[in-house]
Scaffold this active site. Sequence first.
Site, PDB file in Angstrom:
ATOM      1  N   PHE A 375     -10.701  -9.980  10.205  1.00  0.00           N
ATOM      2  CA  PHE A 375      -9.267 -10.283  10.147  1.00  0.00           C
ATOM      3  C   PHE A 375      -8.545 -10.064  11.469  1.00  0.00           C
ATOM      4  O   PHE A 375      -7.367  -9.700  11.493  1.00  0.00           O
ATOM      5  CB  PHE A 375      -8.592  -9.460   9.036  1.00  0.00           C
ATOM      6  CG  PHE A 375      -9.402  -9.384   7.777  1.00  0.00           C
ATOM      7  CD1 PHE A 375      -9.861 -10.535   7.159  1.00  0.00           C
ATOM      8  CD2 PHE A 375      -9.744  -8.161   7.218  1.00  0.00           C
ATOM      9  CE1 PHE A 375     -10.634 -10.470   6.005  1.00  0.00           C
ATOM     10  CE2 PHE A 375     -10.512  -8.087   6.068  1.00  0.00           C
ATOM     11  CZ  PHE A 375     -10.958  -9.245   5.454  1.00  0.00           C
ATOM     12  N   CYS A 376      -9.230 -10.291  12.585  1.00  0.00           N
ATOM     13  CA  CYS A 376      -8.645 -10.090  13.921  1.00  0.00           C
ATOM     14  C   CYS A 376      -8.009  -8.702  14.035  1.00  0.00           C
ATOM     15  O   CYS A 376      -6.957  -8.521  14.651  1.00  0.00           O
ATOM     16  CB  CYS A 376      -7.636 -11.182  14.245  1.00  0.00           C
ATOM     17  SG  CYS A 376      -8.402 -12.785  14.545  1.00  0.00           S
ATOM     18  N   ALA A 377      -8.680  -7.729  13.412  1.00  0.00           N
ATOM     19  CA  ALA A 377      -8.271  -6.328  13.508  1.00  0.00           C
ATOM     20  C   ALA A 377      -9.550  -5.491  13.510  1.00  0.00           C
ATOM     21  O   ALA A 377      -9.746  -4.630  12.665  1.00  0.00           O
ATOM     22  CB  ALA A 377      -7.360  -5.943  12.347  1.00  0.00           C
ATOM     23  N   CYS A 395     -14.466 -12.226  14.322  1.00  0.00           N
ATOM     24  CA  CYS A 395     -13.278 -12.450  13.509  1.00  0.00           C
ATOM     25  C   CYS A 395     -13.643 -13.136  12.210  1.00  0.00           C
ATOM     26  O   CYS A 395     -13.110 -12.853  11.160  1.00  0.00           O
ATOM     27  CB  CYS A 395     -12.250 -13.298  14.271  1.00  0.00           C
ATOM     28  SG  CYS A 395     -10.951 -12.317  15.026  1.00  0.00           S
TER      29      CYS A 395
END
Length: 455
Positions: A375-377, A395
């Site tokens: 989740f791009c985290a 990602c």
Amino acid sequence: MSVSTAALDRSVCTPLPVLGRDVTVPLVTGGEVTYAALDYAASAPALQRVWDDVAAYAPYYGSVHRGAGYLSQLSTDLFENARATVAEFLDCRADDQLVFTRSTTDSLNLLAAALPAECQVFVFETEHHASLLPWRDARVTYLDAPRTHREAVETLERALADRDPRDLALVCVTGASNVTGELWPVRELAAVAHAHGARIVLDAAQLAPHHPVSVQDLDVDWVAFSGHKLYAPFGSGVLAGRADWLRAAEPYLAGGGASRKVTRRTDGGVDVEWHDTAARHEAGSPNVIGAYSIASACKALTEAGFDSLVAREQQLIAQVREGLADVPEVRVLSLFGDDAPRVGVLSFVVDGWNSSHFAAALSAEYGIGVRDGLFCAHPLVRTLLGSDPQTQGECGAPEAAPGEKSLNAIRVSFGAGTPDEHVERFVTAVKELVRDGAQWNYRTEEGRCVPDASA
């Protein structure tokens, strides 16, 4: 859970009409089903109201700020009125600037480019990459993931107290996590920042679609968000807040619109006088439709009433939480604990399942769209999964076949346009997949888990 879904009052608020609500998709098991869009945290479907407003304006499309004709004047008024509408939606201060950008990522990169020299940035490792990564030319202190609101405030307090008080500082924090949906103590963090002479920017990408955001009440210096999270089309965003750093910075892009006056010098060069308004960072022909669509979405959410929207969303959250709690194999990811307030975003893993395989089966066999991955985290998800921070991951879905362990999770997210049936179908699908397994064979293709057409 303290709330039983059987006792929920479904009359609180009906779903807002969104595009795609009647779209049907094929199932690998045969037939079609209405698509259940449960990936709002990535991109929420556009509100029908927004689409209708854009369609009504389209015949009057004209250039802005540069034309004497009627359509140009109308488009200019529409663009600037959109700016005022969004500023009112955010409860901006009278002297704040509101710049239209392409996205939250673009907004925070603009602010990063406007940082005064030697400004130190403080950011928690829990941020989305849009707010974790733009500060490449600054001195950055990355703060460890807190496990309570109090720990978040205390961690920031210590970090700011240890810095040279003569240096400028900026704190960047999310309003609601794009991984867990958990709300952050923004007001308290802003108070700490200001007590130590620092400023604070709020990444409201996941907060603004679900809760009212008041720049003044939260006492933040800037706020950034994206239109495509706020039920508007892709390609538009907002950075709003203090004007001084933005006025002092070199234009984000050099070109027409940002310049007030350009003259030739005797040596053959040019001298440029830049605007000190928001136009300074809006060079080129602006995305008028994008700005107008954000303003339309702001109006629609305000008119629907956030109290009703929040109440209904909390009902949906309770229904999902209760449904997942009935499945022992499911582990919901959380920083602050089960009782932490959150928006309609939940991530989870399922014992015995590759997360990409599970998400693929939800789509192919039930017509449910969720998100799987990091989740791009990346740092946050690795922390929540208890993995080594150095473990590789992407990602999207890692290269892991169905059944193999993968460093990723599944995210379900919903909002103002989500029908009850979509949530009910999701809960049923999770239970059936865990109990009975997938009905189809799947394989990994270019990093994605997809149905095996040869099955």
